[in-house]
Design an enzyme around this catalytic site. Structure first.
Site, mmCIF file in Angstrom:
data_model
loop_
_atom_site.group_PDB
_atom_site.id
_atom_site.type_symbol
_atom_site.label_atom_id
_atom_site.label_comp_id
_atom_site.label_asym_id
_atom_site.label_seq_id
_atom_site.Cartn_x
_atom_site.Cartn_y
_atom_site.Cartn_z
ATOM 1 C CG ASP A 1 -1.456 -6.913 -2.049
ATOM 2 O OD1 ASP A 1 -2.337 -6.050 -2.083
ATOM 3 O OD2 ASP A 1 -1.286 -7.673 -1.084
ATOM 4 C CB SER A 2 2.989 -7.955 1.304
ATOM 5 O OG SER A 2 1.972 -7.911 2.269
ATOM 6 C CB THR B 1 -0.914 -0.029 1.248
ATOM 7 O OG1 THR B 1 -1.805 -1.135 1.098
ATOM 8 C CG2 THR B 1 -1.720 1.235 1.405
ATOM 9 C CB THR C 1 0.867 -3.710 6.420
ATOM 10 O OG1 THR C 1 -0.417 -3.776 5.797
ATOM 11 C CG2 THR C 1 1.404 -2.300 6.351
#
Ligand code: ASP
Length: 286
Positions: A58-59, A17, A91
């Site tokens: 995106d993690s 993000t 995150t």
């Protein structure tokens, strides 16, 4: 590049993000990872650093092969003489990557590796993307020689942190170890972190290897162990993690809910079983 050529910091970008943009009403990683540098243009004036985009994910899509890629990139750049690293990361799985890096480097790490991310995308002017990035740079200039998560007002040991909230700006916690530092006007270290001076005395091996085939079961009351068994027997399964209740307690009363036979089976098959404590929430536990 010359070894020991520089005394700079290195900013590595993996996604999340903190760098995302809104396109067609949806949040997505930027098309050009260099856009990330627009987040805090003032950094370029105050800190000497190089920018190394590694991936743009995106993690939730980061896996153990990515951990190895990130670890190897950091290792390679340590050899170039960088004195600290800021890793921008999503995150959702930041704490997994932080743990993986901490185990990959072990005692051979002599510089700070500071992971950070954000709850809001850069376009949210009151959000945390810009400030978290700038704070992470401050942390990367301290004496710490560990993999840490710098988020909101805290610096946490990377392999002790977990995400606790999906919206609030204090998104991470470290329930089983005290913070390594507090982010105020200065970075206040609590004296618990491994330091550059201490690390210089230690020897360690860089081991960026992670197994696939690890399956975690979160135990709930009434989970029949026969449902776990086929997974354990599957050739692709290399080990299991049982997320237990409380301080490591699991059902043992004879019958269909006991996990004793599962632990026996994994052990007989030569696959490790890790019993993980239930969600830790006791700040005093160190
Ligand atoms: N899904 C995002 C990620 O982990 C969430 C975030 O970065 O806050 O990449």
């Amino acid at each position: 590049m010359n070894r020991e050529r520089n005394n700079k910091l290195c900013l590595m970008y993996t996604g999340g993000t903190i760098g995302m943009q809104r396109r067609g009403g949806v949040l997505c990683p930027p098309e050009d990872p260099h856009d990330f540098l627009k987040l805090a243009p003032e950094l370029a004036k105050s800190v000497d650093f190089d920018y190394v985009p590694i991936m743009n994910k995106d993690s939730t899509n980061i896996n153990h092969e990515d951990w190895r890629t990130i670890a190897e990139k950091i290792h390679e750049h340590i050899a170039y003489g960088y004195k600290g690293f800021v890793i921008a990361h999503g995150t959702d799985t930041m704490h997994f990557t932080a743990s993986a890096l901490a185990f990959a480097f072990g005692k051979c790490l002599r510089v700070p590796v500071v992971l950070t991310g954000a709850q809001t995308i850069p376009e949210v002017s009151h959000g945390d993307a810009r400030v978290n990035l700038i704070r992470a740079f401050k942390v990367a200039q301290t004496e710490i020689a560990e993999v840490v998560i710098s988020f909101g007002e805290f610096v946490f040991r990377g392999c002790r942190a977990q995400k606790k909230d999906e919206r609030r700006f204090d998104a991470f916690e470290s329930p089983s170890y005290y913070p390594l530092g507090y982010i105020t006007e200065e970075i206040l270290l609590t004296g618990l972190a491994r330091t550059r001076t201490g690390a210089a005395q230690e020897e360690g091996e860089f081991l960026p290897y992670f197994s696939d085939g690890i399956v975690q079961f979160s135990l709930i009351p009434g989970l029949e162990s026969r449902l776990i068994e086929p997974v354990v027997r599957d050739e692709g399964c290399r080990g299991i993690i049982l997320q237990s209740f409380g301080a490591g307690n699991v059902p043992t009363e004879e019958g269909r809910y006991s996990v004793i036979d599962i632990i026996r089976l994994t052990t007989d098959l030569g696959k490790p079983t890790i019993v993980k404590i239930g969600r830790a929430s006791c700040r005093e536990r160190v």
